[in-house]
Design a protein around this motif. Sequence first.
Motif, short mmCIF file in Angstrom:
data_model
loop_
_atom_site.label_atom_id
_atom_site.label_comp_id
_atom_site.label_asym_id
_atom_site.label_seq_id
_atom_site.Cartn_x
_atom_site.Cartn_y
_atom_site.Cartn_z
N LEU A 109 -39.14 17.83 104.98
CA LEU A 109 -39.31 18.44 103.73
C LEU A 109 -40.61 18.91 103.15
CD1 LEU A 109 -37.22 16.06 101.28
CD2 LEU A 109 -36.50 18.03 102.25
N SER A 110 -40.73 20.56 102.95
CA SER A 110 -42.20 20.68 102.78
C SER A 110 -42.19 20.35 101.14
CB SER A 110 -41.93 22.22 102.78
OG SER A 110 -41.05 22.92 101.50
N ASN A 111 -43.49 20.62 100.69
CA ASN A 111 -43.90 20.39 99.39
C ASN A 111 -43.38 21.16 98.41
OD1 ASN A 111 -46.08 18.70 100.24
ND2 ASN A 111 -47.61 20.12 100.00
N GLU B 31 -48.99 19.62 88.32
CA GLU B 31 -49.67 18.87 88.83
C GLU B 31 -49.28 17.53 89.09
OE1 GLU B 31 -50.56 20.34 85.90
OE2 GLU B 31 -51.63 22.00 86.91
N VAL B 32 -48.51 17.03 88.05
CA VAL B 32 -47.70 15.91 88.15
C VAL B 32 -46.40 15.89 89.27
CG1 VAL B 32 -46.19 14.30 86.93
CG2 VAL B 32 -48.00 15.18 85.75
N ILE B 33 -45.81 16.80 89.11
CA ILE B 33 -44.96 17.05 90.45
C ILE B 33 -45.53 17.11 91.81
CG2 ILE B 33 -43.38 18.73 91.55
CD1 ILE B 33 -42.70 19.63 88.77
N ARG B 34 -46.77 17.63 92.07
CA ARG B 34 -47.60 17.67 93.12
C ARG B 34 -47.96 16.04 93.29
NH1 ARG B 34 -49.20 22.71 92.09
NH2 ARG B 34 -50.92 21.96 90.72
N LEU B 35 -48.39 15.38 92.26
CA LEU B 35 -48.84 13.99 92.51
C LEU B 35 -47.48 13.38 92.83
CD1 LEU B 35 -50.45 11.50 92.23
CD2 LEU B 35 -49.86 11.54 89.75
N MET B 36 -46.32 13.52 92.37
CA MET B 36 -45.16 12.70 92.63
C MET B 36 -44.82 12.97 94.13
SD MET B 36 -44.31 10.59 90.16
CE MET B 36 -42.81 10.27 90.79
N VAL B 37 -44.85 13.99 94.61
CA VAL B 37 -44.65 14.38 96.09
C VAL B 37 -45.50 13.63 96.98
CG1 VAL B 37 -44.80 16.32 97.76
CG2 VAL B 37 -43.68 16.96 95.40
#
Length: 122
Positions: A65-67, A97-103
């Motif tokens: 899965l990609s980011n 930013e939170v989504i990136r952190l969760m990923v």
Amino acid sequence: MFGEDSEGLADNLRAYINAFSPLARDIFEKFEFENEIQKLDEANRLFEVMKAINSPEINLSPAKLSNLQMGYLFEELVRKFNEQANEEAGDHFTPREVIRLMVNLSRLQNWCDCMGILSRMV
């Protein structure tokens, strides 16, 4: 792969999380991860969730899965949980930013190589 015994899993998971840096632990605390561990453990579901996360059918690795795809997956989960809670559109907003952190957290060595925790139980 790791047996069918959930004895001590919650404690092992907590110990694993506590081994992270203070900054990483702060993230787990902000998401009240301990409460989720406790709820799943009390409902006798923690082992099943961990087992499912490690199944070959669920591959959340960057190779699969990609980011962007992982971000969409996270947003879909938030949407579904909001629907179940009867929340209206716009009641929940997650900054990118939170989504990136969760990923990044969800990929934490394919969920922290969570089976490293479970392998201690075998």
